[in-house]
Scaffold this active site. Structure first.
Site, PDB file in Angstrom:
ATOM      1  N   HIS A   1       0.863  -1.184   0.000  1.00 31.86           N
ATOM      2  CA  HIS A   1       0.000   0.000   0.000  1.00 31.86           C
ATOM      3  C   HIS A   1       0.896   1.230   0.000  1.00 31.86           C
ATOM      4  CE1 HIS A   1      -3.583  -2.459   0.873  1.00 31.86           C
ATOM      5  NE2 HIS A   1      -2.731  -3.181   1.587  1.00 31.86           N
ATOM      6  N   LEU A   2       0.918   1.937  -1.130  1.00 36.92           N
ATOM      7  CA  LEU A   2       1.763   3.114  -1.267  1.00 36.92           C
ATOM      8  C   LEU A   2       1.041   4.401  -0.883  1.00 36.92           C
ATOM      9  CD1 LEU A   2       3.731   2.239  -4.528  1.00 36.92           C
ATOM     10  CD2 LEU A   2       4.430   1.925  -2.148  1.00 36.92           C
ATOM     11  N   ARG A   3      -0.277   4.357  -0.736  1.00 40.48           N
ATOM     12  CA  ARG A   3      -1.093   5.432  -0.147  1.00 40.48           C
ATOM     13  C   ARG A   3      -1.222   6.689  -0.990  1.00 40.48           C
ATOM     14  NH1 ARG A   3      -3.517   1.941   3.213  1.00 40.48           N
ATOM     15  NH2 ARG A   3      -2.345   1.457   5.111  1.00 40.48           N
TER      16      ARG A   3
ATOM     17  N   ASN B   1      -6.339   0.914  -3.057  1.00 37.88           N
ATOM     18  CA  ASN B   1      -7.120   1.672  -2.071  1.00 37.88           C
ATOM     19  C   ASN B   1      -6.451   3.015  -1.779  1.00 37.88           C
ATOM     20  OD1 ASN B   1      -5.063   0.233  -0.800  1.00 37.88           O
ATOM     21  ND2 ASN B   1      -6.211  -0.094   1.090  1.00 37.88           N
TER      22      ASN B   1
ATOM     23  N   HIS C   1      -3.254 -12.582   1.633  1.00 45.48           N
ATOM     24  CA  HIS C   1      -2.949 -12.771   3.064  1.00 45.48           C
ATOM     25  C   HIS C   1      -3.813 -13.834   3.753  1.00 45.48           C
ATOM     26  CE1 HIS C   1      -6.256  -9.933   3.068  1.00 45.48           C
ATOM     27  NE2 HIS C   1      -5.497  -8.862   2.974  1.00 45.48           N
TER      28      HIS C   1
ATOM     29  N   ASP D   1       1.871  -7.247   2.566  1.00 43.69           N
ATOM     30  CA  ASP D   1       0.728  -6.399   2.933  1.00 43.69           C
ATOM     31  C   ASP D   1       1.220  -5.158   3.676  1.00 43.69           C
ATOM     32  OD1 ASP D   1      -1.850  -5.440   3.216  1.00 43.69           O
ATOM     33  OD2 ASP D   1      -2.412  -6.820   4.814  1.00 43.69           O
TER      34      ASP D   1
END
Length: 430
Positions: free
Chosen positions: A63-65, A95, A233, A306
């Site tokens: 998740h690089l946001r 996301n 996951h 994750d």
């Protein structure tokens, strides 16, 4: 410009052998001894000092946001953290805000990644618009725009009809579908694994069936649709049993496990500690034993972190209100090497297969996960003898929400090269 990596140790099957690696125009030109004699002098020489040179690690679940959540992480900080952890290719989950749920938004994300990242970023599109509801994305369109797979990670697809149509669309477009498996009607607002520990701490639990029920539903839909169905996951013994049976039936299902589910259980939660809050949660010792067995027998296809950075404020207070998720991309290799290779549960070659070769193969990343003449010069130099303590000050991620801070580990990434260029070096100033 030609670069020569001298005095390396590389894998030849299960054996480590001495070899030099010659790099030119971002690709591996030669592997062996006496490369100066065969190809002439190099412009730059990197001495590996007898350390292990691995194919760059591959993590298809990060998740690089960015955009929309850059207080947690950015493409620049997240990919530098990846390089610090030895990863040269990552898969960026969708996301973010706005969600890459149209061809235009996917193309914009691909361009943003190429501009800001220091490692290769493979971009996910979402399965449904805004990662919610039942309106499907244009699967063929998002693939043309550069998506390598689709996922609603962070949210389970709640209706079988939506999931089946999504699988049919993804299969037709030739896109793997990576599923966050969680039935909201069974989840019921839990914050940790349901069981005696949650009861003792007075915290609401998440039961195993909320995950396993969707896995069971989805493998049947995958069989009917022909899609490459990937379980993100995996965390429970029941889910793994369903996956094992599906594989034996010839269904195209793969799965990943995160390091924290292999290393920790809910019994490690001795108090209301948000640093141990993640989704799926840390499960029971029985579940952990099943995951380890699944890793050793090949039911689990590979390891993915994750990596989920959050601000300090978001991980403060109680597990009831803190954000789900922990960081992992900077600690994954060392924790896995320490826990599995040093005690000889896994060979080094098998660990590299799990953290590089297999995710690249299964997700169609042909230039990743291998050291071979003609391949991209994505390489990681690792000191397999150095013992150290994981500490927040050494991390490049904006997020320091790691339960592994303070752990004693072995296996230090010294240098990471992407397309032959050094993107992380331990001797460089942070």
């Amino acid at each position: 410009m030609a670069t020569l990596i001298k005095d390396a140790r590389i894998l030849d099957g299960e054996r480590l052998i001495s070899a030099d690696i010659l790099i030119e125009a971002g690709r591996i030109k030669g592997i062996g001894q006496h490369l100066n004699r065969d190809f002439g002098p190099a412009d730059q020489v990197i001495c590996a000092d007898g350390h292990f040179v691995s194919p760059g690690l591959v993590d298809v679940h990060v998740h690089l946001r960015e955009p929309g959540q850059t207080a947690k992480e950015t493409i620049a900080t997240g990919t530098l953290a990846a390089a610090h952890g030895g990863f040269t290719t990552v898969g960026a989950m969708p996301n973010v805000v706005p969600v890459p749920d149209t061809p235009e938004r996917v193309a914009a994300m691909v361009a943003r990644n190429q501009k800001a990242a220091v490692v290769h970023v493979a971009q996910y599109a979402s399965i449904t618009k805004d990662r919610t509801g039942s309106e499907l994305v244009d699967f063929a369109g998002v693939k043309r725009a550069g998506a390598f797979a689709v996922s609603n990670d962070g949210s389970g697809v709640q209706t079988a009809g939506t999931m089946y149509q999504a699988m049919c669309g993804a299969a037709k477009a030739g896109l793997p579908l990576a599923a966050h498996v969680e039935d909201d009607s069974l989840y019921q607002g839990g914050v940790m694994n349901a069981g005696p520990v949650a009861d003792r701490l007075g915290l609401p639990g998440i039961n195993n069936v909320s995950e396993a029920a969707q896995v069971a539903r989805d493998v049947m839909l995958a069989e009917a649709s022909g899609v490459h169905y990937h379980v993100c996951h995996v965390s429970t013994a029941e889910s793994l049993r369903v996956i094992r049976n599906a594989k034996q039936a010839g269904i195209n299902v793969t799965c990943e496990v995160s390091p924290h589910h292999l290393l920790l259980t809910d019994t490690d939660i001795t108090m209301d500690n948000p640093m141990l809050k993640m989704n799926p949660p840390l499960r029971s010792p029985k579940d952990r034993a099943a995951l380890v067995a699944g890793l050793l027998d090949g039911t689990i296809d590979f390891i993915a972190t994750d990596h989920a950075p959050h601000t300090d404020a978001e991980k403060a207070g109680s597990m009831r209100t803190a954000a789900f998720g922990i960081t992992g991309i900077e600690t994954a290799f060392a924790t896995m090497y320490t826990a599995f290779v040093k005690p000889r549960l896994l060979s080094l070659a098998r660990l590299i297969e799990l953290m590089s070769t297999r995710p690249a193969e299964l997700f169609g990343l042909p230039d990743a996960g291998r050291i071979a003449v003609g391949a991209a010069a994505d390489l990681t130099i690792i000191d397999l003898t150095h013992d150290y303590t994981i500490d927040a000050a050494s991390m490049y991620s904006k997020g320091h929400n790691s339960p592994f801070i303070g752990w004693q580990v072995t296996g230090d990434v010294l240098m990471t090269l992407v397309d032959g260029q050094v993107v992380y070096g331990k001797d460089r100033q942070k």
